[in-house]
Design a protein around this motif. Structure first.
Motif, PDB file in Angstrom:
ATOM      1  N   GLU A  30       0.811  -1.211   0.000  1.00  0.00           N
ATOM      2  CA  GLU A  30       0.000   0.000   0.000  1.00  0.00           C
ATOM      3  C   GLU A  30       0.853   1.274   0.000  1.00  0.00           C
ATOM      4  OE1 GLU A  30      -0.163  -1.692   4.294  1.00  0.00           O
ATOM      5  OE2 GLU A  30      -0.092  -2.445   2.216  1.00  0.00           O
ATOM      6  N   LYS A  31       1.983   1.257   0.694  1.00  0.00           N
ATOM      7  CA  LYS A  31       2.879   2.417   0.692  1.00  0.00           C
ATOM      8  C   LYS A  31       3.506   2.593  -0.680  1.00  0.00           C
ATOM      9  CE  LYS A  31       5.714   3.032   4.128  1.00  0.00           C
ATOM     10  NZ  LYS A  31       6.717   2.770   5.186  1.00  0.00           N
ATOM     11  N   LEU A  32       3.901   1.490  -1.299  1.00  0.00           N
ATOM     12  CA  LEU A  32       4.475   1.555  -2.636  1.00  0.00           C
ATOM     13  C   LEU A  32       3.456   2.076  -3.641  1.00  0.00           C
ATOM     14  CD1 LEU A  32       6.380  -1.862  -2.711  1.00  0.00           C
ATOM     15  CD2 LEU A  32       7.321   0.390  -2.167  1.00  0.00           C
ATOM     16  N   ASP A  33       2.221   1.620  -3.510  1.00  0.00           N
ATOM     17  CA  ASP A  33       1.177   2.049  -4.434  1.00  0.00           C
ATOM     18  C   ASP A  33       0.923   3.550  -4.320  1.00  0.00           C
ATOM     19  OD1 ASP A  33       0.840  -0.510  -5.394  1.00  0.00           O
ATOM     20  OD2 ASP A  33      -0.898  -0.965  -4.134  1.00  0.00           O
ATOM     21  N   ALA A  34       0.953   4.077  -3.094  1.00  0.00           N
ATOM     22  CA  ALA A  34       0.707   5.508  -2.891  1.00  0.00           C
ATOM     23  C   ALA A  34       1.802   6.348  -3.548  1.00  0.00           C
ATOM     24  CB  ALA A  34       0.618   5.812  -1.399  1.00  0.00           C
ATOM     25  N   THR A  35       3.059   5.940  -3.361  1.00  0.00           N
ATOM     26  CA  THR A  35       4.161   6.681  -3.974  1.00  0.00           C
ATOM     27  C   THR A  35       4.147   6.530  -5.492  1.00  0.00           C
ATOM     28  OG1 THR A  35       5.542   6.500  -2.005  1.00  0.00           O
ATOM     29  CG2 THR A  35       6.679   6.906  -4.079  1.00  0.00           C
ATOM     30  N   ALA A  36       3.854   5.323  -5.968  1.00  0.00           N
ATOM     31  CA  ALA A  36       3.787   5.099  -7.416  1.00  0.00           C
ATOM     32  C   ALA A  36       2.707   5.968  -8.046  1.00  0.00           C
ATOM     33  CB  ALA A  36       3.518   3.621  -7.704  1.00  0.00           C
ATOM     34  N   ALA A  37       1.571   6.124  -7.363  1.00  0.00           N
ATOM     35  CA  ALA A  37       0.493   6.967  -7.888  1.00  0.00           C
ATOM     36  C   ALA A  37       0.939   8.418  -8.004  1.00  0.00           C
ATOM     37  CB  ALA A  37      -0.738   6.859  -6.988  1.00  0.00           C
ATOM     38  N   GLU A  38       1.721   8.888  -7.014  1.00  0.00           N
ATOM     39  CA  GLU A  38       2.248  10.257  -7.075  1.00  0.00           C
ATOM     40  C   GLU A  38       3.162  10.437  -8.278  1.00  0.00           C
ATOM     41  OE1 GLU A  38       2.630  11.136  -2.244  1.00  0.00           O
ATOM     42  OE2 GLU A  38       4.408  10.688  -3.458  1.00  0.00           O
ATOM     43  N   ILE A  39       4.060   9.480  -8.475  1.00  0.00           N
ATOM     44  CA  ILE A  39       5.033   9.579  -9.569  1.00  0.00           C
ATOM     45  C   ILE A  39       4.321   9.574 -10.923  1.00  0.00           C
ATOM     46  CG2 ILE A  39       6.919   8.354 -10.740  1.00  0.00           C
ATOM     47  CD1 ILE A  39       7.887   7.485  -7.942  1.00  0.00           C
ATOM     48  N   ARG A  40       3.323   8.704 -11.054  1.00  0.00           N
ATOM     49  CA  ARG A  40       2.577   8.656 -12.319  1.00  0.00           C
ATOM     50  C   ARG A  40       1.802   9.940 -12.537  1.00  0.00           C
ATOM     51  NH1 ARG A  40       1.180   3.098 -10.405  1.00  0.00           N
ATOM     52  NH2 ARG A  40       2.711   1.708 -11.383  1.00  0.00           N
ATOM     53  N   GLU A  41       1.241  10.491 -11.465  1.00  0.00           N
ATOM     54  CA  GLU A  41       0.514  11.754 -11.580  1.00  0.00           C
ATOM     55  C   GLU A  41       1.430  12.870 -12.055  1.00  0.00           C
ATOM     56  OE1 GLU A  41      -1.869  14.831  -8.602  1.00  0.00           O
ATOM     57  OE2 GLU A  41      -1.798  12.686  -8.112  1.00  0.00           O
ATOM     58  N   ASP A  42       2.698  12.791 -11.677  1.00  0.00           N
ATOM     59  CA  ASP A  42       3.687  13.785 -12.102  1.00  0.00           C
ATOM     60  C   ASP A  42       4.273  13.484 -13.477  1.00  0.00           C
ATOM     61  OD1 ASP A  42       3.315  15.112  -9.728  1.00  0.00           O
ATOM     62  OD2 ASP A  42       5.135  14.341  -8.769  1.00  0.00           O
ATOM     63  N   GLY A  43       3.817  12.398 -14.115  1.00  0.00           N
ATOM     64  CA  GLY A  43       4.281  12.064 -15.455  1.00  0.00           C
ATOM     65  C   GLY A  43       5.463  11.131 -15.507  1.00  0.00           C
ATOM     66  N   GLY A  44       5.840  10.532 -14.371  1.00  0.00           N
ATOM     67  CA  GLY A  44       6.992   9.633 -14.323  1.00  0.00           C
ATOM     68  C   GLY A  44       6.622   8.184 -14.572  1.00  0.00           C
ATOM     69  N   SER A  45       7.649   7.369 -14.768  1.00  0.00           N
ATOM     70  CA  SER A  45       7.480   5.941 -15.039  1.00  0.00           C
ATOM     71  C   SER A  45       7.947   5.159 -13.822  1.00  0.00           C
ATOM     72  CB  SER A  45       8.305   5.543 -16.265  1.00  0.00           C
ATOM     73  OG  SER A  45       8.196   4.156 -16.523  1.00  0.00           O
ATOM     74  N   VAL A  46       7.090   4.260 -13.316  1.00  0.00           N
ATOM     75  CA  VAL A  46       7.388   3.557 -12.068  1.00  0.00           C
ATOM     76  C   VAL A  46       6.693   2.217 -12.029  1.00  0.00           C
ATOM     77  CG1 VAL A  46       5.448   4.663 -10.874  1.00  0.00           C
ATOM     78  CG2 VAL A  46       7.378   3.800  -9.536  1.00  0.00           C
ATOM     79  N   SER A  47       7.318   1.270 -11.349  1.00  0.00           N
ATOM     80  CA  SER A  47       6.666   0.011 -11.015  1.00  0.00           C
ATOM     81  C   SER A  47       7.059  -0.344  -9.592  1.00  0.00           C
ATOM     82  CB  SER A  47       7.063  -1.103 -11.997  1.00  0.00           C
ATOM     83  OG  SER A  47       8.468  -1.265 -12.058  1.00  0.00           O
ATOM     84  N   THR A  48       6.403  -1.340  -9.019  1.00  0.00           N
ATOM     85  CA  THR A  48       6.621  -1.676  -7.613  1.00  0.00           C
ATOM     86  C   THR A  48       6.944  -3.154  -7.445  1.00  0.00           C
ATOM     87  OG1 THR A  48       4.294  -2.222  -7.156  1.00  0.00           O
ATOM     88  CG2 THR A  48       4.944   0.096  -6.962  1.00  0.00           C
ATOM     89  N   ALA A  49       7.600  -3.474  -6.331  1.00  0.00           N
ATOM     90  CA  ALA A  49       7.903  -4.865  -5.982  1.00  0.00           C
ATOM     91  C   ALA A  49       7.914  -4.967  -4.461  1.00  0.00           C
ATOM     92  CB  ALA A  49       9.250  -5.287  -6.559  1.00  0.00           C
ATOM     93  N   ALA A  50       6.956  -5.682  -3.910  1.00  0.00           N
ATOM     94  CA  ALA A  50       6.847  -5.830  -2.462  1.00  0.00           C
ATOM     95  C   ALA A  50       7.521  -7.123  -2.007  1.00  0.00           C
ATOM     96  CB  ALA A  50       5.380  -5.822  -2.040  1.00  0.00           C
ATOM     97  N   PHE A  51       8.544  -6.995  -1.168  1.00  0.00           N
ATOM     98  CA  PHE A  51       9.240  -8.146  -0.605  1.00  0.00           C
ATOM     99  C   PHE A  51      10.119  -7.665   0.530  1.00  0.00           C
ATOM    100  CE2 PHE A  51      11.967  -6.384  -3.832  1.00  0.00           C
ATOM    101  CZ  PHE A  51      13.253  -6.479  -3.323  1.00  0.00           C
ATOM    102  N   ASP A  52      10.681  -8.591   1.274  1.00  0.00           N
ATOM    103  CA  ASP A  52      11.526  -8.290   2.426  1.00  0.00           C
ATOM    104  C   ASP A  52      12.991  -8.460   2.030  1.00  0.00           C
ATOM    105  OD1 ASP A  52      12.852  -8.131   4.865  1.00  0.00           O
ATOM    106  OD2 ASP A  52      11.357  -9.313   5.949  1.00  0.00           O
ATOM    107  N   ILE A  53      13.775  -7.396   2.091  1.00  0.00           N
ATOM    108  CA  ILE A  53      15.181  -7.480   1.666  1.00  0.00           C
ATOM    109  C   ILE A  53      16.009  -8.391   2.569  1.00  0.00           C
ATOM    110  CG2 ILE A  53      15.194  -5.210   0.571  1.00  0.00           C
ATOM    111  CD1 ILE A  53      16.703  -4.183   3.078  1.00  0.00           C
TER     112      ILE A  53
END
Length: 287
Positions: free
Chosen positions: A49-72
């Motif tokens: 959910e945190k990744l999705d929120a930031t990704a939505a901001e970046i896309r709204e600003d015209g940027g290209s982004v994808s997400t990957a949820a996992f534990d490093i």
């Protein structure tokens, strides 16, 4: 109004850059700046959910982004995630090892479990990410890695588990810079001091109330840093302008690491602030 980076607008065009811990704090800011400079940014973290929120901001600003949820900290998960990123994008050109975390506790009260959790977050996880990116892509293609450490010079009282891990990450940075140079891979680090970041919101309320507001007086520059001031150093280290820079660490701390204890600091407001991040949010402890 978009991100106001000091770098050329197309600096990372056609580049795939992974930012761990990209859903909040310095990682979120760095992901925004990289996307504004033309990169396709892959932001990772444990909470989708945190990744999705930031990704939505970046896309709204015209940027290209994808997400990957996992534990490093999970070796198998890291390997699978890096391979999935490569399968989806064809390459990885840069890695920002930003993910981490700690909590304030004196050494005598840190449990073995707590010690190992912080070391895994701030050292082992970054090593796993760097190793997998190197072995699966950078070894043959080249690229750049930037590791996150901290102002741990001369000890880190109250956060000894994090200080030990960050010192280890510095030595890892220097070692990898030597071993991987022949593959065209540069490895550097940044060491932020007191930065007004959302990461401060995770500390104990008493610590946030009593300690954080006083941090601005501990550096010669008499203020706290901005997330954008860390991101700008990270992006430069990833850029072609840093092509002959490897194995180094940039301190972004307003001079707090200079050992000024015997010299009285003068209060002043003469330190200009770089506020490049148009979506910056002050931590709650600072209002």
């Amino acid at each position: 109004m978009g991100y106001r980076s000091v770098l050329a607008a197309d600096q990372f065009r056609d580049r795939i850059i992974v930012v761990t811990g990209g859903g909040s704090g310095i990682g979120r800011c760095t992901a925004h700046e990289l996307a504004s400079l033309g990169a396709h940014v892959v932001i990772t973290g444990r909470k989708q959910e945190k990744l999705d929120a930031t990704a939505a901001e970046i896309r709204e600003d015209g940027g290209s982004v994808s997400t990957a949820a996992f534990d490093i900290r999970d070796e198998e998960a890291v390997g699978a995630a890096v391979q999935s990123i490569l399968d989806a994008n064809g390459a990885i050109h840069g890695l920002v090892n930003n993910a981490g975390g700690q909590y304030p506790t004196p050494l005598a009260l840190i449990s073995k479990k707590g010690w190992e959790a912080v070391v895994a977050n701030n050292l082992t996880g970054g090593f796993l990410m760097a190793r997998e990116c190197f072995n699966r892509c950078l070894k043959t293609q080249g690229g750049a890695i930037v590791n996150m450490i901290a102002d741990m010079w001369n000890g880190m009282p109250g956060m000894g588990h994090s200080g030990a891990a960050r010192a280890g990450m510095l030595n890892f940075t220097e070692t990898a810079a030597i071993e991987w140079a022949s593959s065209g891979v540069r490895v550097n680090a940044v060491a932020p001091g007191y930065i007004a970041s959302s990461g401060m919101d995770h500390y104990d309320p008493a610590f946030a109330r009593d300690v954080i507001p006083r941090l601005s007086k501990l550096a010669p520059m008499q203020r706290m840093g901005e997330e954008a001031e860390v991101s700008s150093a990270i992006c430069w280290l990833l850029s072609e302008g840093a092509a002959f820079v490897t194995g180094t660490c940039i301190k972004i701390d307003g001079g707090s690491s200079l050992g000024v204890k015997a010299f009285p600091l003068s209060e002043h407001d003469r330190s200009p602030v770089y506020r490049g991040f148009h979506r910056a949010r002050a931590p709650r402890a600072l209002g």
